[in-house]
Design a protein around this motif. Sequence first.
Motif, PDB file in Angstrom:
ATOM      1  N   GLU A 121       0.939  -1.080  -0.089  1.00 51.87           N
ATOM      2  CA  GLU A 121       0.019  -0.081   0.108  1.00 51.87           C
ATOM      3  C   GLU A 121       0.875   1.323   0.124  1.00 51.87           C
ATOM      4  O   GLU A 121       1.877   0.963   0.375  1.00 51.87           O
ATOM      5  CB  GLU A 121      -0.980   0.054   1.414  1.00 51.87           C
ATOM      6  N   ILE A 122       0.369   2.192  -0.772  1.00 55.02           N
ATOM      7  CA  ILE A 122       1.270   3.352  -0.774  1.00 55.02           C
ATOM      8  C   ILE A 122       0.380   4.733  -0.231  1.00 55.02           C
ATOM      9  O   ILE A 122      -0.803   4.753  -0.687  1.00 55.02           O
ATOM     10  CB  ILE A 122       2.042   3.683  -2.172  1.00 55.02           C
ATOM     11  N   GLY A 123       1.004   5.626  -0.112  1.00 53.02           N
ATOM     12  CA  GLY A 123       0.256   6.800   0.448  1.00 53.02           C
ATOM     13  C   GLY A 123       0.193   7.270   1.680  1.00 53.02           C
ATOM     14  O   GLY A 123       0.287   6.103   2.777  1.00 53.02           O
ATOM     15  N   SER A 124       0.022   8.474   2.331  1.00 52.01           N
ATOM     16  CA  SER A 124       0.027   8.666   3.579  1.00 52.01           C
ATOM     17  C   SER A 124      -1.088   8.079   4.289  1.00 52.01           C
ATOM     18  O   SER A 124      -2.073   8.099   4.047  1.00 52.01           O
ATOM     19  CB  SER A 124      -0.176  10.129   3.687  1.00 52.01           C
ATOM     20  N   PHE A 125      -0.822   7.536   5.591  1.00 48.27           N
ATOM     21  CA  PHE A 125      -1.882   6.853   6.474  1.00 48.27           C
ATOM     22  C   PHE A 125      -1.435   6.891   7.921  1.00 48.27           C
ATOM     23  O   PHE A 125      -0.142   6.798   8.463  1.00 48.27           O
ATOM     24  CB  PHE A 125      -1.816   5.280   6.101  1.00 48.27           C
ATOM     25  N   THR A 126      -2.396   7.407   8.807  1.00 45.66           N
ATOM     26  CA  THR A 126      -2.159   7.477  10.125  1.00 45.66           C
ATOM     27  C   THR A 126      -2.825   6.278  10.731  1.00 45.66           C
ATOM     28  O   THR A 126      -4.027   6.171  10.533  1.00 45.66           O
ATOM     29  CB  THR A 126      -2.754   8.884  10.594  1.00 45.66           C
ATOM     30  N   ASP A 127      -2.270   5.468  11.445  1.00 47.78           N
ATOM     31  CA  ASP A 127      -2.982   4.330  12.027  1.00 47.78           C
ATOM     32  C   ASP A 127      -3.979   4.867  13.192  1.00 47.78           C
ATOM     33  O   ASP A 127      -3.334   5.714  13.999  1.00 47.78           O
ATOM     34  CB  ASP A 127      -1.661   3.483  12.702  1.00 47.78           C
ATOM     35  N   PRO A 128      -5.188   4.561  13.101  1.00 49.57           N
ATOM     36  CA  PRO A 128      -6.145   4.896  13.937  1.00 49.57           C
ATOM     37  C   PRO A 128      -5.795   4.389  15.351  1.00 49.57           C
ATOM     38  O   PRO A 128      -6.022   5.029  16.456  1.00 49.57           O
ATOM     39  CB  PRO A 128      -7.293   4.345  13.568  1.00 49.57           C
ATOM     40  N   LYS A 129      -4.896   3.276  15.802  1.00 54.54           N
ATOM     41  CA  LYS A 129      -4.983   2.741  17.036  1.00 54.54           C
ATOM     42  C   LYS A 129      -3.647   3.516  17.706  1.00 54.54           C
ATOM     43  O   LYS A 129      -3.616   3.460  19.076  1.00 54.54           O
ATOM     44  CB  LYS A 129      -4.749   1.141  17.017  1.00 54.54           C
ATOM     45  N   THR A 130      -2.588   3.643  16.803  1.00 58.29           N
ATOM     46  CA  THR A 130      -1.393   4.150  17.289  1.00 58.29           C
ATOM     47  C   THR A 130      -0.990   5.587  17.331  1.00 58.29           C
ATOM     48  O   THR A 130      -0.316   6.295  17.872  1.00 58.29           O
ATOM     49  CB  THR A 130      -0.148   3.224  17.020  1.00 58.29           C
ATOM     50  N   GLY A 131      -1.518   5.986  16.189  1.00 64.45           N
ATOM     51  CA  GLY A 131      -1.443   7.525  15.500  1.00 64.45           C
ATOM     52  C   GLY A 131      -0.351   7.535  14.907  1.00 64.45           C
ATOM     53  O   GLY A 131       0.275   8.576  14.386  1.00 64.45           O
ATOM     54  N   PHE A 132       0.673   6.464  14.720  1.00 73.67           N
ATOM     55  CA  PHE A 132       1.762   6.490  13.971  1.00 73.67           C
ATOM     56  C   PHE A 132       1.467   6.747  12.355  1.00 73.67           C
ATOM     57  O   PHE A 132       0.517   6.244  11.762  1.00 73.67           O
ATOM     58  CB  PHE A 132       2.676   4.926  13.779  1.00 73.67           C
ATOM     59  N   VAL A 133       2.474   7.542  11.624  1.00 78.39           N
ATOM     60  CA  VAL A 133       2.269   7.822  10.381  1.00 78.39           C
ATOM     61  C   VAL A 133       3.054   6.966   9.634  1.00 78.39           C
ATOM     62  O   VAL A 133       4.192   6.811   9.715  1.00 78.39           O
ATOM     63  CB  VAL A 133       2.586   9.356  10.156  1.00 78.39           C
ATOM     64  N   SER A 134       2.559   6.338   8.209  1.00 86.48           N
ATOM     65  CA  SER A 134       3.400   5.727   7.027  1.00 86.48           C
ATOM     66  C   SER A 134       3.112   6.182   6.050  1.00 86.48           C
ATOM     67  O   SER A 134       2.170   6.811   5.522  1.00 86.48           O
ATOM     68  CB  SER A 134       3.201   4.468   7.460  1.00 86.48           C
ATOM     69  N   GLN A 135       4.133   6.081   5.051  1.00 87.18           N
ATOM     70  CA  GLN A 135       3.792   6.388   3.251  1.00 87.18           C
ATOM     71  C   GLN A 135       3.989   5.277   2.664  1.00 87.18           C
ATOM     72  O   GLN A 135       3.510   5.143   1.690  1.00 87.18           O
ATOM     73  CB  GLN A 135       5.239   7.247   3.252  1.00 87.18           C
ATOM     74  N   LEU A 136       4.477   4.155   3.180  1.00 90.46           N
ATOM     75  CA  LEU A 136       4.629   2.931   2.570  1.00 90.46           C
ATOM     76  C   LEU A 136       4.511   1.799   3.439  1.00 90.46           C
ATOM     77  O   LEU A 136       4.717   1.800   4.693  1.00 90.46           O
ATOM     78  CB  LEU A 136       5.806   2.626   1.927  1.00 90.46           C
ATOM     79  N   ARG A 137       3.529   0.882   3.199  1.00 92.09           N
ATOM     80  CA  ARG A 137       3.044  -0.196   4.123  1.00 92.09           C
ATOM     81  C   ARG A 137       2.918  -1.500   3.466  1.00 92.09           C
ATOM     82  O   ARG A 137       2.404  -1.642   2.083  1.00 92.09           O
ATOM     83  CB  ARG A 137       1.667  -0.035   4.626  1.00 92.09           C
ATOM     84  N   ILE A 138       3.317  -2.504   3.709  1.00 88.22           N
ATOM     85  CA  ILE A 138       3.145  -3.740   3.310  1.00 88.22           C
ATOM     86  C   ILE A 138       2.083  -4.569   4.456  1.00 88.22           C
ATOM     87  O   ILE A 138       2.402  -4.664   5.392  1.00 88.22           O
ATOM     88  CB  ILE A 138       4.413  -4.930   3.303  1.00 88.22           C
ATOM     89  N   VAL A 139       1.075  -4.747   3.926  1.00 88.89           N
ATOM     90  CA  VAL A 139      -0.165  -5.340   4.597  1.00 88.89           C
ATOM     91  C   VAL A 139      -0.544  -6.857   4.475  1.00 88.89           C
ATOM     92  O   VAL A 139      -0.181  -7.324   3.315  1.00 88.89           O
ATOM     93  CB  VAL A 139      -1.479  -4.575   4.175  1.00 88.89           C
ATOM     94  N   ASP A 140      -1.308  -7.316   5.404  1.00 88.76           N
ATOM     95  CA  ASP A 140      -1.680  -8.908   5.184  1.00 88.76           C
ATOM     96  C   ASP A 140      -0.362  -9.786   4.871  1.00 88.76           C
ATOM     97  O   ASP A 140      -0.474 -10.463   4.432  1.00 88.76           O
ATOM     98  CB  ASP A 140      -2.721  -9.114   4.069  1.00 88.76           C
ATOM     99  N   ALA A 141       0.507  -9.131   5.796  1.00 84.24           N
ATOM    100  CA  ALA A 141       1.872  -9.619   5.794  1.00 84.24           C
ATOM    101  C   ALA A 141       2.505 -10.911   6.580  1.00 84.24           C
ATOM    102  O   ALA A 141       1.697 -10.933   7.451  1.00 84.24           O
ATOM    103  CB  ALA A 141       2.881  -8.532   5.945  1.00 84.24           C
ATOM    104  N   ARG A 142       3.233 -11.625   6.154  1.00 85.72           N
ATOM    105  CA  ARG A 142       3.777 -12.596   7.036  1.00 85.72           C
ATOM    106  C   ARG A 142       5.430 -12.375   6.888  1.00 85.72           C
ATOM    107  O   ARG A 142       6.026 -11.638   5.946  1.00 85.72           O
ATOM    108  CB  ARG A 142       3.678 -14.094   6.298  1.00 85.72           C
ATOM    109  N   PHE A 143       6.044 -12.799   7.650  1.00 85.37           N
ATOM    110  CA  PHE A 143       7.662 -12.541   7.903  1.00 85.37           C
ATOM    111  C   PHE A 143       8.543 -13.964   8.317  1.00 85.37           C
ATOM    112  O   PHE A 143       7.895 -14.659   8.774  1.00 85.37           O
ATOM    113  CB  PHE A 143       8.061 -11.445   8.582  1.00 85.37           C
ATOM    114  N   ARG A 144       9.785 -14.060   7.730  1.00 80.15           N
ATOM    115  CA  ARG A 144      10.463 -15.109   8.403  1.00 80.15           C
ATOM    116  C   ARG A 144      11.994 -14.662   8.622  1.00 80.15           C
ATOM    117  O   ARG A 144      12.209 -13.550   7.923  1.00 80.15           O
ATOM    118  CB  ARG A 144      10.663 -16.269   7.342  1.00 80.15           C
ATOM    119  N   ARG A 145      12.782 -15.197   9.401  1.00 80.72           N
ATOM    120  CA  ARG A 145      14.130 -14.902   9.414  1.00 80.72           C
ATOM    121  C   ARG A 145      14.824 -14.876   8.192  1.00 80.72           C
ATOM    122  O   ARG A 145      14.624 -15.570   7.364  1.00 80.72           O
ATOM    123  CB  ARG A 145      14.906 -15.658  10.497  1.00 80.72           C
ATOM    124  N   GLY A 146      15.517 -13.681   7.934  1.00 78.43           N
ATOM    125  CA  GLY A 146      16.131 -13.847   6.550  1.00 78.43           C
ATOM    126  C   GLY A 146      17.573 -13.818   6.547  1.00 78.43           C
ATOM    127  O   GLY A 146      18.429 -13.409   5.701  1.00 78.43           O
TER     128      GLY A 146
END
Length: 146
Positions: A121-146
């Motif tokens: 996802e791209i574009g300014s977004f303010t998280d409603p729970k934390t108030g943190f601001v982001s310009q780029l997000r990877i959502v519905d994500a999973r991660f592993r040690r890399g």
Amino acid sequence: MLASGFFAGAALVGATIRPAGAAEPTPLLFEQLYESMGVRGLKFSAAVLALKNRTVSMRGYMAPPLEPESTFFVLTREPMALCPFCQSDADWPADIVVVYLDGASALFSGGEPVVVRGRLEIGSFTDPKTGFVSQLRIVDARFRRG
């Protein structure tokens, strides 16, 4: 596919864009995120704009988490000691991406290398729970040690 071979083709991201919902994510590098920085701030690259709402993968470092278990974390180009996105939109660092997980997960200590896969996802977004601001997000994500 091995991680080294998987990420070797990342430089060709513009030529390897896959349709939304494709099984294999398109690799994305921090160097590909922005085209330029001017008086109006950072300008997203053509590669990022083309990947909007598509499945991508990124390799980076997990910034120090705010809690041991969470639904999000910050992916950074280099290991960091502090939370990099507790800032205003204008101060947004060019080398971080917020990762929203597909569910709560135990996080690693700061500075751990990880590989993330999710929808960009791209574009300014303010998280409603934390108030943190982001310009780029990877959502519905999973991660592993890399």
